[in-house]
Enzyme design. Structure first.
Site, PDB file in Angstrom:
ATOM      1  N   ILE A 104     -47.346-122.338 -12.073  1.00  9.68           N
ATOM      2  CA  ILE A 104     -48.497-122.935 -11.397  1.00  9.68           C
ATOM      3  C   ILE A 104     -48.418-122.747  -9.874  1.00  9.68           C
ATOM      4  CG2 ILE A 104     -48.841-124.600 -13.259  1.00  9.68           C
ATOM      5  CD1 ILE A 104     -47.559-126.745 -11.470  1.00  9.68           C
ATOM      6  N   LYS A 105     -47.233-122.474  -9.360  1.00  3.00           N
ATOM      7  CA  LYS A 105     -47.024-122.241  -7.920  1.00  3.00           C
ATOM      8  C   LYS A 105     -47.820-123.221  -7.062  1.00  3.00           C
ATOM      9  CE  LYS A 105     -45.581-117.389  -8.250  1.00  3.00           C
ATOM     10  NZ  LYS A 105     -45.847-117.099  -9.672  1.00  3.00           N
ATOM     11  N   ARG A 106     -47.761-124.501  -7.402  1.00  4.29           N
ATOM     12  CA  ARG A 106     -48.423-125.514  -6.596  1.00  4.29           C
ATOM     13  C   ARG A 106     -47.508-125.919  -5.445  1.00  4.29           C
ATOM     14  NH1 ARG A 106     -52.112-123.628  -9.765  1.00  4.29           N
ATOM     15  NH2 ARG A 106     -53.323-125.035 -11.069  1.00  4.29           N
TER      16      ARG A 106
END
Lengths: 308, 308
Positions: A104-106
């Site tokens: 998700i690379k949040r």
């Protein structure tokens, strides 16, 4: 969850993760046609095609792999119906006892990172009840905002016994533009790696920390350095196969115990039936092609580790 | 879209954006109760409460502001129902002719960034049709992966006449951990700012580029420097109000033409009714409290610009 990941890697002998990143043009025509016949050429139709495609690949590979990594962007591009397919995929993989790494690379300021952490790894309170909205086992996190953007994720992981992979050195060609810049004579990715190691020491499983890192297979020399900077962190290694990384590049991402890294392949496995090497299976049997590609990848990595 | 943003800022005389970041505890009890009565204490209930809360604030402020900025994390934490509320909010704000900045802070390798760009700003193809899944006007983007993580967003913006705000210096306390590190004697945020300026020159509207930057109100001195590094980039300035930024800190984020920056306030406006200054409105009239808080913010910034 890191203990379970290590256990499953040992059991399968397969330090790999299958990237469930279903572009529509990876999905065989017969799967698309069936979905579109039922739901029309709509976002719902695309989501159904994705879900059926994923399900077949999972059914054909779940017994030989420890984990999957759905890339949420590939679902999010189809809006809400796509995200419903993401959630269905997460749930189904967990039912098959696969570990699910939400790619998700949040990453945001503290209060916002907390919302992401709760939504993907934790539980959210509504009135008198608690819900686990997406409920992945691990998530990838972007470190650009520093400690207070990462800490809420760590807090939720501690509570829920889950884990993170924090971007340190990404696999893409331009990753060096900022990540390789020298700070006090050392590249930025090393500083980020040191932070990951620091955060990780507070978050130990039996042998490894549940705060891991992302380091691209496309930069093996950097992998060698970062392996030493973060000895207790699992490294999630994207970029194998389609992006150019090869088995022999991977040995140095692992520790002497043969553990410490898990290598992702997406296109190379899920769209294997499109490659000459697996063309014999035909589009009808795309799941079998994926299984064969996963088996070959496992052997490639075993060879690389044996030759280390 | 940048031309429309500038035009609306001139028309309203309000270089502000209202951050629609609805935490459940910002939402008055009567709104929550009504939603839970209809949908139960469920994710759907939370999503309904968020949507009704947003709608009231938009209805009470849309004529005096140019733009809103929904923070997607606050919706994503409630899973799929939350994202349905996000989409409903985006659509409603656009119907009210507000410019919608999707605060999504996405960013990944090229093919993945493309999927995010398509999902949030562009159109996705399904069979013979095209759909605009989330369809915000602007999006925020994380630059840690370098040019090839940003380029797909730029390409979609060019095609769709939309825009970006790229994280340069974020408003949170630990933003300096990586962003302030010196590279060739200059902080990393300056290098990122230079890249934003470079990308931006290829993407000009009438007076400003549609590739903007995020620089936190909490770092006014840095804002002053970055204003000069990126003269043609609009700066989205978070951190006003609740995070500590004040009107007088903001003057240097603007250009001499009184343009070039748009200041965000979230909690300070949407939860205004909880503050002593707006307590007179009561929870029942939370929308009116938000309008009053927005009016005060506009005056505060006008004063700051007049005193420049």
């Amino acid at each position: 969850m890191i203990n379970k990941l290590v256990k499953k890697i040992k059991e399968t002998g397969a330090p790999i993760v299958v990237g469930l990143d279903p572009m529509l043009d990876y999905i065989p025509e017969h799967v698309q046609k069936k979905a579109f016949a039922e739901y029309g050429d709509t976002l719902e139709g695309a989501a159904e095609a994705i879900w059926q495609f994923n399900k077949e690949i999972v059914d054909k590979t779940y017994d030989i792999i420890p984990a999957v990594k759905p890339q949420i962007a590939m679902y999010e591009q189809f809006g809400v119906p796509g995200l419903i397919a993401f959630k269905k995929t997460v749930d189904y993989c967990k039912k098959k006892d696969l570990i699910v790494i939400g790619d998700i690379k949040r990453g945001d300021i503290g209060s916002t990172s907390k919302a992401y952490a709760v939504g993907h790894l934790g539980k959210v309170k509504v009135g008198g009840w608690e819900y686990a909205p997406f409920d992945e086992d691990f998530a990838t996190v972007n470190p650009y905002l520093g400690s207070d953007g990462v800490k809420p994720f760590i807090d939720v992981c501690r509570e829920e016994k889950k884990g993170l992979f924090i971007l340190v050195k990404t696999s893409n060609p331009s990753s060096g533009e900022f990540q390789d810049r020298l700070v006090d004579d050392r590249p930025l990715y090393e500083l980020v790696g040191e932070k990951v190691a620091q955060w990780g020491t507070q978050c130990m499983g039996d042998d490894y920390s549940y705060i891991g890192a992302v380091v691209g297979a496309t930069y093996p020399e950097i992998g060698k350095v970062l392996r030493k900077v973060m000895p207790k962190s699992y490294i999630l290694v994207p970029g194998y196969g389609a992006q150019g990384g090869r088995g022999k590049d991977l040995a140095h991402f692992f520790n002497e115990d043969g553990l410490g890294a898990i290598v992702n392949s997406s296109r190379g496995i899920i769209a294997a039936y499109k490659q000459e090497a697996y063309g014999r299976f035909g589009a009808e049997n795309f799941g079998d092609a994926s299984r064969a590609a996963a088996e070959d990848m496992i052997l490639d990595i075993r060879d690389a580790l044996a030759g280390k």
